[in-house]
Write a protein that holds these residues in place. Structure first.
Motif, PDB file in Angstrom:
ATOM      1  N   THR A 109      53.615  46.708 -85.203  1.00 50.79           N
ATOM      2  CA  THR A 109      53.860  48.133 -85.423  1.00 50.79           C
ATOM      3  C   THR A 109      52.599  48.961 -85.271  1.00 50.79           C
ATOM      4  O   THR A 109      52.669  50.187 -85.245  1.00 50.79           O
ATOM      5  CB  THR A 109      54.448  48.369 -86.826  1.00 50.79           C
ATOM      6  OG1 THR A 109      53.517  47.917 -87.818  1.00 50.79           O
ATOM      7  CG2 THR A 109      55.771  47.666 -86.994  1.00 50.79           C
ATOM      8  N   THR A 166      50.551  51.287 -80.237  1.00 50.01           N
ATOM      9  CA  THR A 166      51.110  52.630 -80.081  1.00 50.01           C
ATOM     10  C   THR A 166      51.664  52.893 -78.691  1.00 50.01           C
ATOM     11  O   THR A 166      51.875  54.043 -78.318  1.00 50.01           O
ATOM     12  CB  THR A 166      50.039  53.679 -80.414  1.00 50.01           C
ATOM     13  OG1 THR A 166      48.854  53.390 -79.668  1.00 50.01           O
ATOM     14  CG2 THR A 166      49.718  53.649 -81.885  1.00 50.01           C
ATOM     15  N   PRO A 218      54.982  51.358 -76.153  1.00 48.10           N
ATOM     16  CA  PRO A 218      56.151  50.492 -76.303  1.00 48.10           C
ATOM     17  C   PRO A 218      55.906  49.050 -75.885  1.00 48.10           C
ATOM     18  O   PRO A 218      56.416  48.122 -76.501  1.00 48.10           O
ATOM     19  CB  PRO A 218      57.198  51.172 -75.421  1.00 48.10           C
ATOM     20  CG  PRO A 218      56.795  52.608 -75.405  1.00 48.10           C
ATOM     21  CD  PRO A 218      55.297  52.596 -75.405  1.00 48.10           C
ATOM     22  N   ASP A 250      57.112  52.228 -81.045  1.00 45.14           N
ATOM     23  CA  ASP A 250      58.133  53.069 -80.418  1.00 45.14           C
ATOM     24  C   ASP A 250      59.325  52.246 -79.937  1.00 45.14           C
ATOM     25  O   ASP A 250      60.458  52.712 -79.977  1.00 45.14           O
ATOM     26  CB  ASP A 250      57.531  53.848 -79.247  1.00 45.14           C
ATOM     27  CG  ASP A 250      56.716  55.042 -79.725  1.00 45.14           C
ATOM     28  OD1 ASP A 250      57.322  56.035 -80.123  1.00 45.14           O
ATOM     29  OD2 ASP A 250      55.480  54.950 -79.719  1.00 45.14           O
ATOM     30  N   ALA A 267      61.175  50.650 -83.154  1.00 46.85           N
ATOM     31  CA  ALA A 267      61.864  51.642 -83.973  1.00 46.85           C
ATOM     32  C   ALA A 267      63.294  51.893 -83.524  1.00 46.85           C
ATOM     33  O   ALA A 267      64.053  52.574 -84.217  1.00 46.85           O
ATOM     34  CB  ALA A 267      61.077  52.951 -83.983  1.00 46.85           C
ATOM     35  N   GLN A 268      63.714  51.339 -82.383  1.00 41.16           N
ATOM     36  CA  GLN A 268      65.117  51.444 -81.982  1.00 41.16           C
ATOM     37  C   GLN A 268      66.005  50.461 -82.741  1.00 41.16           C
ATOM     38  O   GLN A 268      67.223  50.507 -82.598  1.00 41.16           O
ATOM     39  CB  GLN A 268      65.252  51.191 -80.480  1.00 41.16           C
ATOM     40  CG  GLN A 268      64.670  52.296 -79.618  1.00 41.16           C
ATOM     41  CD  GLN A 268      65.199  52.238 -78.198  1.00 41.16           C
ATOM     42  OE1 GLN A 268      65.797  51.250 -77.769  1.00 41.16           O
ATOM     43  NE2 GLN A 268      65.010  53.311 -77.444  1.00 41.16           N
ATOM     44  N   LEU A 297      62.459  55.756 -74.325  1.00 42.65           N
ATOM     45  CA  LEU A 297      61.348  55.395 -75.188  1.00 42.65           C
ATOM     46  C   LEU A 297      60.224  56.420 -75.055  1.00 42.65           C
ATOM     47  O   LEU A 297      59.958  56.937 -73.965  1.00 42.65           O
ATOM     48  CB  LEU A 297      60.811  54.011 -74.828  1.00 42.65           C
ATOM     49  CG  LEU A 297      61.724  52.832 -75.176  1.00 42.65           C
ATOM     50  CD1 LEU A 297      61.238  51.572 -74.498  1.00 42.65           C
ATOM     51  CD2 LEU A 297      61.774  52.641 -76.687  1.00 42.65           C
ATOM     52  N   GLY A 298      59.550  56.673 -76.169  1.00 43.79           N
ATOM     53  CA  GLY A 298      58.446  57.620 -76.171  1.00 43.79           C
ATOM     54  C   GLY A 298      57.118  56.937 -76.423  1.00 43.79           C
ATOM     55  O   GLY A 298      56.991  55.712 -76.328  1.00 43.79           O
ATOM     56  N   MET A 299      56.133  57.742 -76.755  1.00 47.40           N
ATOM     57  CA  MET A 299      54.792  57.257 -77.090  1.00 47.40           C
ATOM     58  C   MET A 299      54.361  57.940 -78.385  1.00 47.40           C
ATOM     59  O   MET A 299      54.467  59.159 -78.519  1.00 47.40           O
ATOM     60  CB  MET A 299      53.804  57.618 -75.982  1.00 47.40           C
ATOM     61  CG  MET A 299      54.061  56.939 -74.663  1.00 47.40           C
ATOM     62  SD  MET A 299      53.287  55.330 -74.569  1.00 47.40           S
ATOM     63  CE  MET A 299      51.571  55.767 -74.518  1.00 47.40           C
ATOM     64  N   THR A 300      53.866  57.152 -79.327  1.00 46.19           N
ATOM     65  CA  THR A 300      53.426  57.647 -80.639  1.00 46.19           C
ATOM     66  C   THR A 300      54.472  58.569 -81.255  1.00 46.19           C
ATOM     67  O   THR A 300      54.155  59.584 -81.871  1.00 46.19           O
ATOM     68  CB  THR A 300      52.064  58.368 -80.553  1.00 46.19           C
ATOM     69  OG1 THR A 300      52.147  59.474 -79.639  1.00 46.19           O
ATOM     70  CG2 THR A 300      50.979  57.425 -80.093  1.00 46.19           C
ATOM     71  N   GLY A 301      55.752  58.198 -81.089  1.00 49.15           N
ATOM     72  CA  GLY A 301      56.833  58.949 -81.704  1.00 49.15           C
ATOM     73  C   GLY A 301      57.227  60.218 -80.986  1.00 49.15           C
ATOM     74  O   GLY A 301      58.037  60.995 -81.495  1.00 49.15           O
ATOM     75  N   ILE A 322      58.107  60.732 -73.920  1.00 52.44           N
ATOM     76  CA  ILE A 322      57.112  60.290 -72.952  1.00 52.44           C
ATOM     77  C   ILE A 322      56.704  61.431 -72.029  1.00 52.44           C
ATOM     78  O   ILE A 322      55.561  61.465 -71.531  1.00 52.44           O
ATOM     79  CB  ILE A 322      57.660  59.093 -72.139  1.00 52.44           C
ATOM     80  CG1 ILE A 322      56.572  58.522 -71.220  1.00 52.44           C
ATOM     81  CG2 ILE A 322      58.900  59.467 -71.367  1.00 52.44           C
ATOM     82  CD1 ILE A 322      55.358  58.013 -71.916  1.00 52.44           C
TER      83      ILE A 322
END
Length: 298
Positions: free
Chosen positions: A116, A119, A121, A193, A196-197, A219-223, A226
């Motif tokens: 976790t 940072t 995916p 990231d 967290a799914q 999917l994103g980056m650092t929450g 993207i």
């Protein structure tokens, strides 16, 4: 069972690990200082919690509720039979400090850590990409080889699977030994990231990973989405209360501003709240305080 609040982010560690030999044998989770008690936690913002004691529990990571639970394995034993289309049970591989599992990249199985604190995916090695029939030399360079480490490249692909789950387009860093923290490189890893799914349960004693997909989507980056990272061109990772530039995409505002991998951005000096505002400032070419590493430090 006891609930603890789950956070992703940089971690601090006790300077004398010999005083806590069990805590450093395995490291599947991170918890916040305010959620635990004792001299070990009072002196540090973040601690690692792991080792043999976790073998007594089923460890549940619930990212939507931001909590960790330690469940009785007699009540919550993980069965090999899966109930529901959004659930799966996978085998955990050998690991030293982080649980490991297989993912498929272009049909090629790659062993990765569950971490976790990573940072992005997905972070994999150059050889992993080559074995997946992708020519790494065709991928854009985000960090050149030098004193700050090996060359890193940027890779986005929609051919990544975790067990039965198609993960969509997965932003990936290629090269090096993975993201570095106080215990060293993570090696190939899937980060916060992506994890967290899912709701995750770890049965370390029996080497089982239970997954329930709770959400999907890009999917994103650092929450963050993207698109925000790509628009600015800076790939960020947390470093204490600042942000480390992990890489810079070519021909982007970050590259034009002269940012380099290894630079550290301090948002407090220019009154920016966090990574989203930093990326927006980079995109708008606003002034930022940049700390660049030298032989004497930053």
């Amino acid at each position: 069972r006891r609930a603890l609040t789950l956070f992703g982010g940089a971690e601090r560690h006790h300077p004398d690990r010999r005083a806590f030999p069990t805590l450093y044998q395995s490291v599947p989770i991170a918890v916040r200082q305010s959620d635990i008690r004792g001299q070990f936690a009072q002196a540090h913002d973040w601690v690692r919690f792991g080792g043999d004691p976790l073998r007594r529990f089923i460890v549940e990571l619930d990212f939507e509720r931001r909590r960790v639970r330690f469940l009785d394995p007699k009540v919550y034993a993980i069965s090999d039979a899966v109930a529901g289309p959004q659930r799966a049970v996978l085998a955990l591989g050998e690991f030293l400090s982080r649980p490991r599992v297989l993912v498929e990249v272009h049909g090629r199985p790659i062993g990765v850590a569950l971490d976790t604190t990573v940072t992005v995916p997905l972070w994999i090695g150059t050889r992993d990409v080559a074995l997946a029939a992708v020519n790494p030399k065709e991928l854009p360079v985000i960090r050149e080889r030098g004193p700050r480490g090996p060359r890193l490249r940027w890779f986005q692909t929609d051919r990544v699977k975790l067990g039965p789950f198609d993960l969509g387009v997965v932003p990936t860093i290629v090269g090096g030994g993975g993201q570095t923290d106080a215990l060293g490189d993570s090696g190939p890893a899937i980060g916060l990231d992506l994890l967290a799914q899912f709701k995750v349960r770890l049965d370390i004693a029996n080497r089982k990973l239970w997954l329930e997909r709770t959400r999907s989507g890009q999917l994103g980056m650092t929450g963050m989405p993207i698109a925000r990272t790509l628009a600015a061109g800076a790939i960020l990772g947390p470093l204490d209360r600042m942000w480390l530039v992990l890489g810079v995409l070519p021909d982007t505002p970050a590259a034009k501003a002269g940012l380099e991998a290894g630079d550290v951005l301090d948002p407090s000096v220019v009154r920016l709240a966090g990574p989203a505002e930093i990326l927006d400032a980079i995109r708008a070419q606003q002034p930022l305080l940049v700390r660049r590493p030298t032989e004497q430090g930053y």
